[in-house]
Structure formats: structure tokens, C-alpha cells
Design a protein around this motif. Structure first.
Motif, short mmCIF file in Angstrom:
data_model
loop_
_atom_site.label_atom_id
_atom_site.label_comp_id
_atom_site.label_asym_id
_atom_site.label_seq_id
_atom_site.Cartn_x
_atom_site.Cartn_y
_atom_site.Cartn_z
N ASP A 17 -36.39 30.09 -22.25
CA ASP A 17 -36.68 29.62 -20.89
C ASP A 17 -35.99 30.49 -19.84
OD1 ASP A 17 -34.01 28.79 -20.60
OD2 ASP A 17 -34.48 26.65 -20.62
N GLN A 18 -36.12 30.08 -18.59
CA GLN A 18 -35.62 30.86 -17.46
C GLN A 18 -34.09 31.00 -17.46
OE1 GLN A 18 -36.81 27.75 -17.33
NE2 GLN A 18 -36.08 26.62 -15.55
N ASP A 19 -33.40 30.18 -18.23
CA ASP A 19 -31.94 30.25 -18.30
C ASP A 19 -31.45 30.93 -19.57
OD1 ASP A 19 -31.48 28.92 -15.83
OD2 ASP A 19 -31.93 27.01 -16.80
N GLY A 20 -32.39 31.46 -20.36
CA GLY A 20 -32.02 32.13 -21.61
C GLY A 20 -31.83 31.19 -22.77
N ASN A 21 -32.17 29.91 -22.59
CA ASN A 21 -32.05 28.92 -23.65
C ASN A 21 -33.27 28.94 -24.56
OD1 ASN A 21 -29.60 27.82 -22.57
ND2 ASN A 21 -30.83 26.73 -21.06
N THR A 22 -33.06 28.68 -25.84
CA THR A 22 -34.16 28.55 -26.77
C THR A 22 -34.71 27.13 -26.65
OG1 THR A 22 -33.20 30.15 -28.29
CG2 THR A 22 -34.84 28.63 -29.20
N VAL A 23 -36.02 27.05 -26.48
CA VAL A 23 -36.70 25.75 -26.37
C VAL A 23 -37.73 25.69 -27.49
CG1 VAL A 23 -38.16 24.29 -24.91
CG2 VAL A 23 -36.40 25.74 -23.85
N ALA A 24 -37.66 24.63 -28.30
CA ALA A 24 -38.61 24.46 -29.40
C ALA A 24 -39.21 23.06 -29.31
CB ALA A 24 -37.89 24.63 -30.74
N LEU A 25 -40.47 22.95 -29.68
CA LEU A 25 -41.13 21.64 -29.63
C LEU A 25 -40.39 20.62 -30.50
CD1 LEU A 25 -43.48 19.97 -28.54
CD2 LEU A 25 -44.83 20.71 -30.51
N LYS A 26 -39.88 21.06 -31.64
CA LYS A 26 -39.19 20.13 -32.54
C LYS A 26 -37.97 19.47 -31.88
CE LYS A 26 -36.24 23.48 -34.76
NZ LYS A 26 -35.71 24.05 -35.95
N ASP A 27 -37.41 20.11 -30.85
CA ASP A 27 -36.26 19.53 -30.14
C ASP A 27 -36.65 18.28 -29.36
OD1 ASP A 27 -34.84 21.74 -31.05
OD2 ASP A 27 -35.08 22.85 -29.17
N PHE A 28 -37.94 18.05 -29.19
CA PHE A 28 -38.41 16.94 -28.37
C PHE A 28 -39.05 15.82 -29.19
CE2 PHE A 28 -38.12 20.67 -25.75
CZ PHE A 28 -37.45 20.19 -24.63
N LEU A 29 -38.91 15.86 -30.51
CA LEU A 29 -39.42 14.77 -31.33
C LEU A 29 -38.75 13.48 -30.87
CD1 LEU A 29 -39.67 16.30 -34.91
CD2 LEU A 29 -41.53 15.58 -33.42
N GLY A 30 -39.53 12.42 -30.77
CA GLY A 30 -39.01 11.15 -30.27
C GLY A 30 -39.21 10.99 -28.78
N LYS A 31 -39.74 12.04 -28.12
CA LYS A 31 -40.00 11.99 -26.68
C LYS A 31 -41.45 12.39 -26.42
CE LYS A 31 -35.31 12.93 -25.48
NZ LYS A 31 -34.28 13.84 -25.20
N LYS A 32 -41.97 11.94 -25.31
CA LYS A 32 -43.31 12.35 -24.88
C LYS A 32 -43.14 13.66 -24.10
CE LYS A 32 -43.73 8.27 -23.00
NZ LYS A 32 -44.16 7.05 -22.32
N VAL A 33 -44.02 14.62 -24.37
CA VAL A 33 -43.90 15.94 -23.76
C VAL A 33 -45.15 16.26 -22.94
CG1 VAL A 33 -43.66 18.42 -24.21
CG2 VAL A 33 -42.40 16.77 -25.61
N VAL A 34 -44.92 16.73 -21.72
CA VAL A 34 -45.97 17.29 -20.89
C VAL A 34 -45.81 18.80 -21.03
CG1 VAL A 34 -46.88 17.54 -18.54
CG2 VAL A 34 -45.83 15.36 -19.25
N LEU A 35 -46.65 19.40 -21.86
CA LEU A 35 -46.60 20.84 -22.12
C LEU A 35 -47.72 21.49 -21.31
CD1 LEU A 35 -45.45 23.24 -23.77
CD2 LEU A 35 -47.12 22.64 -25.56
N TYR A 36 -47.33 22.13 -20.22
CA TYR A 36 -48.37 22.68 -19.37
C TYR A 36 -48.34 24.20 -19.34
CZ TYR A 36 -45.56 23.66 -15.09
OH TYR A 36 -44.69 24.17 -14.17
N PHE A 37 -49.52 24.77 -19.51
CA PHE A 37 -49.71 26.21 -19.50
C PHE A 37 -50.32 26.59 -18.15
CE2 PHE A 37 -49.61 25.05 -23.91
CZ PHE A 37 -48.92 26.10 -24.52
N TYR A 38 -49.74 27.60 -17.52
CA TYR A 38 -50.20 28.01 -16.20
C TYR A 38 -50.29 29.53 -16.12
CZ TYR A 38 -45.26 28.93 -15.10
OH TYR A 38 -43.98 29.42 -15.10
N ASP A 127 -47.17 13.38 -28.16
CA ASP A 127 -46.46 12.11 -28.34
C ASP A 127 -45.14 12.29 -29.08
OD1 ASP A 127 -46.98 12.19 -31.12
OD2 ASP A 127 -48.61 10.73 -31.00
N GLU A 128 -44.43 11.18 -29.26
CA GLU A 128 -43.10 11.19 -29.86
C GLU A 128 -43.08 11.72 -31.29
OE1 GLU A 128 -43.34 7.64 -26.96
OE2 GLU A 128 -44.68 8.65 -28.37
N ALA A 129 -44.23 11.65 -31.97
CA ALA A 129 -44.32 12.13 -33.36
C ALA A 129 -44.79 13.59 -33.44
CB ALA A 129 -45.27 11.23 -34.14
N GLY A 130 -44.99 14.23 -32.28
CA GLY A 130 -45.43 15.62 -32.29
C GLY A 130 -46.93 15.81 -32.42
N ARG A 131 -47.68 14.75 -32.11
CA ARG A 131 -49.15 14.83 -32.17
C ARG A 131 -49.71 14.97 -30.76
NH1 ARG A 131 -49.98 14.38 -37.14
NH2 ARG A 131 -52.20 14.14 -37.34
#
Length: 154
Positions: A17-38, A127-131
Motif C-alpha cells: 500500500d501507500q505506506d509500504g505495508n503488505t496488504v493481503a485479502l487473507k488479513d481481512f477474513l472475518g470482515k466484510k471488504v469493499v475491494l474497489y479497482f479504479y 464477505d467474512e468468509a472470503g467469498r
């Protein structure tokens, strides 16, 4: 490559990401994700979309959503975009086009009579299960949060 469908598993990804952090979808399991491509940082439509998500970020967080933006711009470009508009969520730099290809949002576009390759603006609600709960193929940049909430409720 299998077509991504609602109800199917969201493709795994990892990026910086913009701060040099690694971001992975698996880090968000259990949460709802708005993944937007622009398509591009600091352009009118992309700015409107990011600022709409920023302006409604607290409401999205309260409803359990995490927001992640992805474009093929650089980390440096994302950092400038974040700073200029005070964006509170990660923006992944996908310069190698790995994530946009996995999500099948890199393709032919037409603008002002010109044809070129680029990111096709698309939002995936995961969704929270990664679907993939819902795919928004034509996000309304001015009212994207409302669109996200309506799509999630549908």
C-alpha cells in the motif's frame, strides 16, 4: 482463468500500500471488504469515488466494512493521492498488474474515440468468509457508498 462469480471464492492477493505495508485479502477474513479497482490516482472520477468512500468511512467501519483501493499506479502516486485527499484506507499499488489480472479488471477501454488498455472500474464486495458477495460493474463514483450498502443488503 475461471470467471469470478458472485458466491465464488475471491482470488487471494497480496500487495504493497501507500505506506509500504503488505496488504493481503487473507488479513481481512472475518470482515466484510469493499475491494474497489479504479483507473488512476487524482483523476476526476477516481477522486470522486475515493472521496465518497472517505466521507462515509466511519459509517462503513461501523457496519463492519474494510475498504481497499487498487490501481496500477505506484506507491509514490498513491501516497500523494492519500495525502492530498486525506484518504483513511489502504491503496494497493499493482504496477505489475497481478491483482487486476486476477480480478479480470484489466481490459480494453474506449475514451474520446481512443482505444487503450486500462483498469475497468469495478468493486467487489467480499464477505467474512472470503467469498464474493456482489460485483458492482459500473460504480457510481459520486454515490459509491450508497451503492455498496444497497448491494450488500440485496
Amino acid at each position: 482463468m475461471a470467471v469470478i462469480k458472485e458466491g465464488g471464492k475471491a482470488p487471494a492477493f497480496k500487495g504493497i500500500d501507500q505506506d509500504g505495508n503488505t496488504v493481503a485479502l487473507k488479513d481481512f477474513l472475518g470482515k466484510k471488504v469493499v475491494l474497489y479497482f479504479y483507473p488512476k490516482d487524482d483523476t476526476p472520477g477516481c477522486t470522486a469515488q475515493a472521496c465518497n468512500l472517505r466521507d462515509n468511512y466511519t459509517a462503513l467501519i461501523e457496519k463492519g466494512f474494510q475498504v481497499i483501493g487498487v490501481s496500477v499506479d505506484s506507491v509514490k502516486s498513491h501516497k500523494k493521492f492519500e495525502n492530498k485527499y486525506h484518504l483513511p484506507f489502504p491503496l494497493i499499488a499493482d504496477e505489475e498488474k497481478e491483482i487486476v489480472n486476477k480480478y479480470q479488471v484489466w481490459g480494453e477501454k474506449k475514451f474520446m474515440g481512443r482505444t487503450f488498455m486500462g483498469v475497468i472500474r469495478t468493486t467487489f464486495l467480499v464477505d467474512e468468509a472470503g467469498r464474493v458477495h456482489k460485483i458492482i460493474h459500473k460504480p457510481d463514483t459520486q454515490n459509491h457508498t450508497e451503492q455498496v450498502l444497497e448491494a450488500w443488503a440485496a
